[in-house]
Design a protein around this motif. Sequence first.
Motif, PDB file in Angstrom:
ATOM      1  N   GLU A   1       0.822  -1.213   0.000  1.00  0.00           N
ATOM      2  CA  GLU A   1       0.000   0.000   0.000  1.00  0.00           C
ATOM      3  C   GLU A   1       0.852   1.257   0.000  1.00  0.00           C
ATOM      4  O   GLU A   1       0.566   2.219  -0.725  1.00  0.00           O
ATOM      5  CB  GLU A   1      -0.945   0.004   1.200  1.00  0.00           C
ATOM      6  CG  GLU A   1      -1.904   1.194   1.199  1.00  0.00           C
ATOM      7  CD  GLU A   1      -3.030   1.040   2.180  1.00  0.00           C
ATOM      8  OE1 GLU A   1      -4.063   1.709   1.992  1.00  0.00           O
ATOM      9  OE2 GLU A   1      -2.892   0.245   3.142  1.00  0.00           O
TER      10      GLU A   1
ATOM     11  N   LEU B   1       0.940   4.147  -2.915  1.00  0.00           N
ATOM     12  CA  LEU B   1       0.771   5.571  -2.616  1.00  0.00           C
ATOM     13  C   LEU B   1       1.969   6.388  -3.098  1.00  0.00           C
ATOM     14  O   LEU B   1       1.844   7.581  -3.375  1.00  0.00           O
ATOM     15  CB  LEU B   1       0.557   5.756  -1.112  1.00  0.00           C
ATOM     16  CG  LEU B   1      -0.773   5.206  -0.575  1.00  0.00           C
ATOM     17  CD1 LEU B   1      -0.796   5.238   0.946  1.00  0.00           C
ATOM     18  CD2 LEU B   1      -1.949   5.996  -1.137  1.00  0.00           C
TER      19      LEU B   1
ATOM     20  N   ARG C   1      -8.396  -1.835  -4.262  1.00  0.00           N
ATOM     21  CA  ARG C   1      -8.796  -0.573  -3.631  1.00  0.00           C
ATOM     22  C   ARG C   1      -8.225   0.629  -4.388  1.00  0.00           C
ATOM     23  O   ARG C   1      -8.843   1.687  -4.458  1.00  0.00           O
ATOM     24  CB  ARG C   1      -8.314  -0.550  -2.184  1.00  0.00           C
ATOM     25  CG  ARG C   1      -8.855   0.596  -1.341  1.00  0.00           C
ATOM     26  CD  ARG C   1      -8.261   0.542   0.048  1.00  0.00           C
ATOM     27  NE  ARG C   1      -8.317  -0.822   0.594  1.00  0.00           N
ATOM     28  CZ  ARG C   1      -7.414  -1.326   1.429  1.00  0.00           C
ATOM     29  NH1 ARG C   1      -6.360  -0.594   1.783  1.00  0.00           N
ATOM     30  NH2 ARG C   1      -7.551  -2.552   1.880  1.00  0.00           N
ATOM     31  N   TYR C   2      -7.058   0.433  -4.973  1.00  0.00           N
ATOM     32  CA  TYR C   2      -6.387   1.533  -5.672  1.00  0.00           C
ATOM     33  C   TYR C   2      -6.396   1.375  -7.188  1.00  0.00           C
ATOM     34  O   TYR C   2      -5.793   2.193  -7.896  1.00  0.00           O
ATOM     35  CB  TYR C   2      -4.940   1.658  -5.182  1.00  0.00           C
ATOM     36  CG  TYR C   2      -4.838   2.075  -3.732  1.00  0.00           C
ATOM     37  CD1 TYR C   2      -4.939   3.414  -3.366  1.00  0.00           C
ATOM     38  CD2 TYR C   2      -4.670   1.125  -2.732  1.00  0.00           C
ATOM     39  CE1 TYR C   2      -4.849   3.797  -2.031  1.00  0.00           C
ATOM     40  CE2 TYR C   2      -4.587   1.502  -1.401  1.00  0.00           C
ATOM     41  CZ  TYR C   2      -4.677   2.835  -1.055  1.00  0.00           C
ATOM     42  OH  TYR C   2      -4.598   3.228   0.261  1.00  0.00           O
TER      43      TYR C   2
END
Length: 213
Positions: free
Chosen positions: A30, A34, A65-66
Motif C-alpha cells: 500500500e 501511494l 482498492r487503488y
Amino acid sequence: MKPDFAFPYRLYLVLSEADCRGRNPLWVAEEAILGGVDIIQLREKHASNDVFQKKATQLKAVTDRYGIPLIINDNLTVAMAVGAFGIHVGRQDIPPSEVRNAWPDCRLLGYSIERLAQLQHSETAVADCLGVSPIFRTATKTDTIAEWGITGIRQLRNLTGKPLIAIGRMNRENVADAIRAGADCVAVVSAICATDSPRTAATELKELINNAI
C-alpha cells in the motif's frame, strides 16, 4: 522499435513476504502504491498453493482498492482462483501457450527472456510483454544465465515491439538509464521493499523514470 501496444505501467513492484524484512507485505504494497507503483507482482515461489492463494487474496484487496493490477508469479492455479489481472512466467515455468489455453481471460501475460535466442521462440510470441531478466545480477534472482546490462535492453528494443520490463538490481542509480535504453517499465524488489520508507522510495523511483521518458 516502438512497442506493439500502449503499456501504461512504468514502475513495477515484485513482492514477497521474505523481501519485506519482517514487515507486513500488505503495508509495504500500500505504501508503494501511494508512492507511485503502477503494478504489483506477488512472488511466493516456496509457498503452498493454499498459503499463496491466501496471500494473493489479501493483496488483491489492497490492489483493487487503488485500481492497481495484480500479477501472480508462476502459479496459474492461484492466478485464476483470485481473479488476478495476469501472470508472469519464466523459461523454466509453465509455458505461455499453456497459460493462454487454460486461462483465456488473462489480461497480461508476461514472460522472462534471458537469452537473445528466446526472442525467436514461439512461446515468446504468445506473451504480451517481456521481462528482461536480469539487467544486473541480483541475490533475489539466482537461476539466471547471464546479465543483459543496459546495452542488452537497447539491443532488444531494436528487435521487438513487445513491451519490455527491466528487472534485476534496478535502483535509483540505473532506472533512468534503463528507460532511456528502451525499457517501457522498470521492476524493482529491494529498491522499495528493503527501504525504511517504501512510499518515499517509490516516489523517487517514479520521478526518475518519468523524467527519463
